[in-house]
Design a protein around this motif. Structure first.
Motif, PDB file in Angstrom:
ATOM      1  N   GLY A 127      14.023  12.942  64.052  1.00 35.94           N
ATOM      2  CA  GLY A 127      14.766  14.157  64.307  1.00 35.94           C
ATOM      3  C   GLY A 127      14.053  15.430  63.999  1.00 35.94           C
ATOM      4  N   GLY A 128      12.752  15.542  64.079  1.00 35.85           N
ATOM      5  CA  GLY A 128      12.103  16.814  63.817  1.00 35.85           C
ATOM      6  C   GLY A 128      11.279  16.749  62.547  1.00 35.85           C
ATOM      7  N   ARG A 170      18.282  24.564  71.303  1.00 38.75           N
ATOM      8  CA  ARG A 170      17.713  23.954  70.098  1.00 38.75           C
ATOM      9  C   ARG A 170      18.004  22.455  70.059  1.00 38.75           C
ATOM     10  N   LEU A 171      19.193  22.059  70.479  1.00 43.51           N
ATOM     11  CA  LEU A 171      19.529  20.644  70.516  1.00 43.51           C
ATOM     12  C   LEU A 171      18.558  19.869  71.404  1.00 43.51           C
ATOM     13  N   GLY A 191      21.407  18.394  65.797  1.00 46.69           N
ATOM     14  CA  GLY A 191      21.800  18.165  67.178  1.00 46.69           C
ATOM     15  C   GLY A 191      23.196  17.629  67.304  1.00 46.69           C
ATOM     16  N   ARG A 192      23.583  16.686  66.439  1.00 46.03           N
ATOM     17  CA  ARG A 192      24.945  16.160  66.498  1.00 46.03           C
ATOM     18  C   ARG A 192      25.958  17.242  66.138  1.00 46.03           C
ATOM     19  N   ALA A 193      25.643  18.068  65.151  1.00 44.55           N
ATOM     20  CA  ALA A 193      26.567  19.149  64.785  1.00 44.55           C
ATOM     21  C   ALA A 193      26.733  20.133  65.937  1.00 44.55           C
ATOM     22  N   ILE A 194      25.649  20.450  66.658  1.00 47.37           N
ATOM     23  CA  ILE A 194      25.747  21.356  67.806  1.00 47.37           C
ATOM     24  C   ILE A 194      26.592  20.724  68.916  1.00 47.37           C
ATOM     25  N   ALA A 195      26.352  19.442  69.193  1.00 47.99           N
ATOM     26  CA  ALA A 195      27.121  18.770  70.246  1.00 47.99           C
ATOM     27  C   ALA A 195      28.603  18.729  69.902  1.00 47.99           C
TER      28      ALA A 195
END
Length: 354
Positions: free
Chosen positions: A307-308, A247-248, A317-321
Motif C-alpha cells: 500500500g505505498g 490519490r486512491l 484508499g479504503r477510507a477514501i472509497a
C-alpha cells in the motif's frame, strides 16, 4: 336434542345406542364427552304372574328382562378449551414480549459495553491527527535546514546528507499519510451527507491522466500500462473529490508497478452498471495469500507492504472509497495475478423540470 348437562334418551333412539346392558359406554360428541347407561327392569322368570305369585316353571325356561331405555349424561369441554386457548395466547404473547425485552436490553448492554472502546478509538484518531499536525512544523524546519546546506558540503561523509534527506522525506510522507487517514476517518464517522465541494467529473479522464503521468516510471521497467475502455469511446461520470480519488488510484497504480515483474503488465479495467462503477487494477505480482486478504488494509501491516511507501496506502484508499459511498477490496489473488477492486457510485442526473 343433546344438552350440555345431559338427557334421557327415548326408546325410539335405542338403535343408535350401544347394545351393552351392563357396562357404561363413554362417547365423544362435538361439545365434549358423554356417558351412556342402559335402563332396564328386574328379570322376569317364566311361571310368575304379574302379581308376583310363582307359577310352575317349565323345564328349560329362562328368565327375561325388559329394557326401558337409556340415560346419557353429557359433559361439555368448551369452557376448558376456551381456557386453554386463552392460556396459549397468553403464553405466546408473553414469549414475544419477553424476547423483545431481552433484545432491547441486550442491545443497550452491548452499546454500553462498546462505548468505552469507541471513545478510545476516537481519542486515538484525535491523537494521531494532532500528533501529525504538530510534528509537521519541526519536520518542515529540519527539511529547510537540510536544503540550506551548501552543495559542496553535502557529499561530506561525516554529514550523511543524502541519508538525512531521504529519512526526512519519508518521515514527511508518513506524517501526511497519518494526517490524511485521520481526517478521512473522522469525515466518514461524522458526515451526514455528501460534502458541498464535491464535483462531477469523468473518471476515465482522471485515470488516463494518471497513466500518462506514471508511464515513464513503468517504461523504466518495461511494464505496460493499459486502460480499458478508452476515454474517447466512453464516459463514466462520478461525483466526489477528484483529488482524493486521484490519490486512491495513484496508490494502487504505484503499488501495481512496484510489485509487477519487469516486462509485465498493469491494467485498469472499468466496468459500469446502472448505479455502480467498478475499477479493477490488475498486476502480475506475487499475489496475496488467502489468510492475509484483509490484513493488507491494516495500518503498517508487516506481512507485505502493498500500500505505498509508508504502509498506509491501502488503508487510505479504503477510507477514501468508503467516504465516497464505495468500497476497496481484494479480488482474485494468486502468484502472477493480483486484482484490487474499487467500487464507486455513478453520478445520477437530476430530474428534468419543465
Amino acid at each position: 336434542m343433546l344438552s350440555e348437562q345431559g338427557f334421557l334418551a327415548v326408546p325410539a333412539m335405542q338403535e343408535a345406542l350401544p347394545q351393552s346392558t351392563s357396562i357404561p359406554s363413554w362417547q365423544r360428541w362435538p361439545g365434549g364427552v358423554s356417558l351412556v347407561q342402559v335402563v332396564q327392569t328386574e328379570p322376569l322368570h317364566a311361571g310368575a304372574d304379574p302379581s308376583g305369585n310363582n307359577l310352575p316353571q317349565a323345564a328349560g325356561a329362562t328368565s327375561t328382562e325388559q329394557r326401558l331405555g337409556y340415560v346419557r349424561v353429557a359433559l361439555s369441554d368448551r369452557a376448558a378449551l376456551a381456557d386453554l386457548e386463552r392460556l396459549r395466547r397468553g403464553l405466546l404473547l408473553g414469549g414475544i414480549v419477553t424476547a423483545l425485552a431481552a433484545l432491547l436490553a441486550g442491545r443497550r448492554m452491548l452499546r454500553a459495553a462498546f462505548l468505552p472502546m469507541q471513545e478510545h478509538l476516537r481519542a486515538l484518531q484525535r491523537f494521531t491527527a494532532d500528533a501529525s499536525h504538530e510534528l509537521r512544523h519541526p519536520l518542515t524546519a529540519l527539511r529547510t535546514l537540510l536544503a540550506g546546506v551548501p552543495l559542496e558540503l553535502r557529499p561530506h561523509p561525516g554529514l550523511a546528507w543524502p541519508e538525512l534527506d531521504r529519512l526526512s522525506r519519508r518521515m514527511g510522507e508518513l506524517l501526511e499519510d497519518l494526517l490524511t487517514l485521520a481526517r478521512l476517518q473522522q469525515s466518514c464517522d461524522g458526515s451526514d451527507g455528501r460534502p458541498r465541494d464535491w464535483q462531477r467529473f469523468d473518471l476515465l479522464e482522471l485515470l488516463e491522466d494518471l497513466i500518462r503521468c506514471y508511464a515513464p516510471q513503468a517504461a523504466a521497467r518495461a511494464i505496460q500500462l493499459r486502460l480499458s475502455p478508452a476515454p474517447e469511446e466512453h464516459s463514466v461520470l462520478v461525483e466526489g473529490d477528484s483529488e482524493e480519488l486521484l490519490r486512491l488510484f495513484t496508490n494502487l497504480v504505484l503499488n501495481a508497478i512496484r510489485h509487477s515483474p519487469e516486462g509485465g503488465r498493469v491494467s485498469l479495467d472499468v466496468t459500469t452498471t446502472k448505479r455502480q462503477v467498478q475499477v479493477a487494477v490488475r498486476d502480475q505480482g506475487p499475489g496475496i495469500p488467502a489468510a492475509q486478504r484483509e490484513q493488507v488494509f491494516d495500518r503498517f501491516w508487516s506481512g507485505a507492504d502493498r500500500g505505498g511507501h509508508s504502509g498506509l496506502g491501502l488503508a487510505i484508499g479504503r477510507a477514501i472509497a468508503r467516504r465516497h459511498g464505495g468500497e476497496l477490496r481484494l479480488g482474485e489473488s494468486r502468484p502472477g495475478l493480483c486484482v484490487l477492486l474499487v467500487e464507486l457510485t455513478t453520478a445520477v442526473d437530476p430530474p428534468q423540470t419543465s
